[in-house]
Design an enzyme around this catalytic site. Sequence first.
Site, PDB file in Angstrom:
ATOM      1  N   ARG A   1      16.450 -18.518   7.782  1.00  0.00           N
ATOM      2  CA  ARG A   1      17.703 -18.788   8.505  1.00  0.00           C
ATOM      3  C   ARG A   1      17.484 -19.318   9.926  1.00  0.00           C
ATOM      4  O   ARG A   1      18.257 -20.110  10.426  1.00  0.00           O
ATOM      5  CB  ARG A   1      18.549 -17.522   8.544  1.00  0.00           C
ATOM      6  CG  ARG A   1      19.477 -17.439   7.344  1.00  0.00           C
ATOM      7  CD  ARG A   1      20.478 -16.376   7.551  1.00  0.00           C
ATOM      8  NE  ARG A   1      19.798 -15.155   7.960  1.00  0.00           N
ATOM      9  CZ  ARG A   1      20.123 -13.949   7.536  1.00  0.00           C
ATOM     10  NH1 ARG A   1      21.130 -13.793   6.718  1.00  0.00           N
ATOM     11  NH2 ARG A   1      19.484 -12.887   7.939  1.00  0.00           N
TER      12      ARG A   1
ATOM     13  N   HIS B   1      -0.088  -7.650  -6.366  1.00  0.00           N
ATOM     14  CA  HIS B   1      -1.290  -8.069  -5.651  1.00  0.00           C
ATOM     15  C   HIS B   1      -2.523  -7.249  -6.018  1.00  0.00           C
ATOM     16  O   HIS B   1      -3.641  -7.689  -5.824  1.00  0.00           O
ATOM     17  CB  HIS B   1      -1.049  -8.128  -4.133  1.00  0.00           C
ATOM     18  CG  HIS B   1      -1.102  -6.811  -3.432  1.00  0.00           C
ATOM     19  ND1 HIS B   1      -0.044  -5.937  -3.415  1.00  0.00           N
ATOM     20  CD2 HIS B   1      -2.088  -6.215  -2.711  1.00  0.00           C
ATOM     21  CE1 HIS B   1      -0.387  -4.871  -2.704  1.00  0.00           C
ATOM     22  NE2 HIS B   1      -1.616  -5.004  -2.268  1.00  0.00           N
TER      23      HIS B   1
ATOM     24  N   LYS C   1      -6.916  -8.356  -6.702  1.00  0.00           N
ATOM     25  CA  LYS C   1      -8.083  -7.838  -5.973  1.00  0.00           C
ATOM     26  C   LYS C   1      -9.339  -8.105  -6.807  1.00  0.00           C
ATOM     27  O   LYS C   1      -9.342  -7.881  -8.020  1.00  0.00           O
ATOM     28  CB  LYS C   1      -7.934  -6.328  -5.712  1.00  0.00           C
ATOM     29  CG  LYS C   1      -6.837  -6.016  -4.681  1.00  0.00           C
ATOM     30  CD  LYS C   1      -6.738  -4.520  -4.429  1.00  0.00           C
ATOM     31  CE  LYS C   1      -5.519  -4.175  -3.598  1.00  0.00           C
ATOM     32  NZ  LYS C   1      -5.708  -4.274  -2.163  1.00  0.00           N
TER      33      LYS C   1
ATOM     34  N   GLU D   1      -3.584   6.253   1.070  1.00  0.00           N
ATOM     35  CA  GLU D   1      -3.456   5.520   2.330  1.00  0.00           C
ATOM     36  C   GLU D   1      -3.397   6.528   3.460  1.00  0.00           C
ATOM     37  O   GLU D   1      -2.776   7.588   3.319  1.00  0.00           O
ATOM     38  CB  GLU D   1      -2.174   4.693   2.337  1.00  0.00           C
ATOM     39  CG  GLU D   1      -2.196   3.571   1.316  1.00  0.00           C
ATOM     40  CD  GLU D   1      -0.936   2.732   1.402  1.00  0.00           C
ATOM     41  OE1 GLU D   1      -0.983   1.694   2.076  1.00  0.00           O
ATOM     42  OE2 GLU D   1       0.081   3.117   0.816  1.00  0.00           O
TER      43      GLU D   1
ATOM     44  N   ASP E   1       6.950   2.577  -5.467  1.00  0.00           N
ATOM     45  CA  ASP E   1       6.256   1.640  -4.586  1.00  0.00           C
ATOM     46  C   ASP E   1       4.837   1.345  -5.074  1.00  0.00           C
ATOM     47  O   ASP E   1       4.334   0.242  -4.893  1.00  0.00           O
ATOM     48  CB  ASP E   1       6.209   2.247  -3.170  1.00  0.00           C
ATOM     49  CG  ASP E   1       5.657   1.299  -2.121  1.00  0.00           C
ATOM     50  OD1 ASP E   1       6.124   0.144  -2.080  1.00  0.00           O
ATOM     51  OD2 ASP E   1       4.776   1.703  -1.346  1.00  0.00           O
TER      52      ASP E   1
ATOM     53  N   HIS F   1       1.485  -1.181  -9.254  1.00  0.00           N
ATOM     54  CA  HIS F   1       0.050  -1.353  -9.039  1.00  0.00           C
ATOM     55  C   HIS F   1      -0.813  -0.429  -9.915  1.00  0.00           C
ATOM     56  O   HIS F   1      -1.719  -0.879 -10.598  1.00  0.00           O
ATOM     57  CB  HIS F   1      -0.311  -1.086  -7.574  1.00  0.00           C
ATOM     58  CG  HIS F   1       0.472  -1.906  -6.593  1.00  0.00           C
ATOM     59  ND1 HIS F   1       0.809  -3.218  -6.813  1.00  0.00           N
ATOM     60  CD2 HIS F   1       0.979  -1.605  -5.365  1.00  0.00           C
ATOM     61  CE1 HIS F   1       1.469  -3.687  -5.766  1.00  0.00           C
ATOM     62  NE2 HIS F   1       1.601  -2.727  -4.882  1.00  0.00           N
TER      63      HIS F   1
HETATM   64  C1  BG6 Z   1       2.419  -2.438  -1.298  1.00  0.00           C
HETATM   65  C2  BG6 Z   1       3.264  -1.233  -0.960  1.00  0.00           C
HETATM   66  O1  BG6 Z   1       2.817  -2.986  -2.514  1.00  0.00           O
HETATM   67  O2  BG6 Z   1       1.051  -2.039  -1.368  1.00  0.00           O
HETATM   68  C3  BG6 Z   1       2.799  -0.608   0.344  1.00  0.00           C
HETATM   69  O3  BG6 Z   1       4.621  -1.622  -0.861  1.00  0.00           O
HETATM   70  C4  BG6 Z   1       1.329  -0.302   0.297  1.00  0.00           C
HETATM   71  O4  BG6 Z   1       3.546   0.570   0.626  1.00  0.00           O
HETATM   72  C5  BG6 Z   1       0.547  -1.514  -0.166  1.00  0.00           C
HETATM   73  O5  BG6 Z   1       0.933   0.085   1.588  1.00  0.00           O
HETATM   74  C6  BG6 Z   1      -0.911  -1.148  -0.389  1.00  0.00           C
HETATM   75  O6  BG6 Z   1      -1.647  -2.304  -0.622  1.00  0.00           O
HETATM   76  P1  BG6 Z   1      -3.186  -2.382  -0.268  1.00  0.00           P
HETATM   77  O7  BG6 Z   1      -3.602  -3.727  -0.775  1.00  0.00           O
HETATM   78  O8  BG6 Z   1      -3.309  -2.219   1.207  1.00  0.00           O
HETATM   79  O9  BG6 Z   1      -3.837  -1.249  -1.000  1.00  0.00           O
END
Ligand code: BG6
Length: 508
Positions: free
Chosen positions: A62, A198, A202, A236, A255, A260
Amino acid sequence: MDMPEENPFQDTLRFERRAPECTVVIFGANGDLTKRKLVPALYRLAYERRLSSGFAVLGISRTGLSDDAFREKMRDSVQRYLEDAPFDDGVWSAFAQGLFYLSGDVSDGELYRRLAARLEAIDESRHTGGNALFYLSTQPSQYASAAAGLGAAGLSRGSGWRRLVVEKPFGHDLASARELSDQLHQHFGESEVYRIDHYLGKETVQNILAFRFGNGIFEPLWNRRYVNHVQITAAESIGVEGRGAYYQEAGSLRDMIQNHLLQVMATVAMEPSATFRPTSVRDERSKLLRSIRILKPEEVLENAVAGQYGPARIGGQDVPGFRQEAGVDPEAQTDTFAAVTFFVDNWRWAGVPFYLRSGKRLPKRVTEIAIQFNEAPLAIFNGGGSEIVPNLLILRIQPEEGISLKFVSKRPGAGMKLRPVSMDFNYGSSFGERSPSAYETLLLDAIVGDATLYTRQDMVEASWAAVEPILHVWRETRFDFPNYAGGSWGPAAADAMLARRGHVWRKP
Ligand code: BG6
């Protein structure tokens, strides 16, 4: 669902990984993902000479910006967020010539008419072959209107190929995931929709396939006869880092686990794929996800543990609890930690628990898969101070990427005293090369048209189906949160969940 495109001539492109000409259109070009991940990854591909000369990026958001101002902003981001790779002025200048910007509102139909004109102009000046990759990096609530806008303006079809990349979350439960998919499918076929997870990009997650199917000795052990249980941990140390408002609605199960970790589990547990073609690999992943046993409501609380971090003093500093984070309701019932026991109902894995856990504000950042094998059938070395533990194979996803196999060995000296030792492979020291970031890999794959590492709708639905009973029961449960201190390994109930089957979480 239409069949994914499967062009055998693409194999050369897939293995050599060189992008054909195209324009990458990023919706949400002013957002965090664009500056931290997407543009640095594209720049890095340019640096590696993997992009064609007919390559362009068109950022949309925007904010009113000129092309030059956008280029300047992106230059700053690349310099700031390019991890472990050099910034090269020459490469940047050539890359920046292909960066363009368009301001507009995703929900405004008029934007797409201007977009069409802009794409044509870029095609004429940069020779992008009419190919376009539309990357949705906006609020999820805007995905459907972006797809509809593109469709209505005739942009989902063109003289070249058209693809749509979508970031998670793909819905917030099974019904909304289906609804989103129906909305996207009105304008893009399933083979044109690339859903990013993602974790699959990796290097170490991709290496699970190399480890399992490029070697002959592990696969015979990879089943219920030899494997006692599997632990998958994504820990984390950070809290929610300014994402309190989003995270409060999502929670750890949605999440991290629904997407993942279930994708990682599918990669660890899937059957061998007959070929390395996208459809074949994705079919196996999907079959595995569909074999996960769905918990009955009365089984949920024994097999799924929710946690939320409280305030703590870590490294001499006071850190807030989740409920004290900005944007978070002081009564929030959100899970910042989730641990689940899954079973896979197929012949290979019947009866083998897969323990998945993920959490914020744990003692360290570490993601790993631990495969614990059965004990030796006869304990002949148990006397006299031996320490005997079952064999353990650890696939270290991050950091310190590598693989370790733990086994017992005789200690030097008189007598037969045993203790565990470890055989280690480390990416860093074995290859001495930089690994591409997940976004470099996945963006290049999408441009090349290789969907192997992308999530298909049937997988999205199967993983929502696996977590949905947990979401339902948790929604009706009033948790006594916070139930773990920041900097600890999560609530005691997560240990009790494993203890019921005689197992213990690894402390990675
Ligand atoms: C994201 C989550 O998809 O993956 C985050 O929304 C998380 O909360 C992140 O911190 C972790 O990704 P990575 O690659 O740092 O392990």
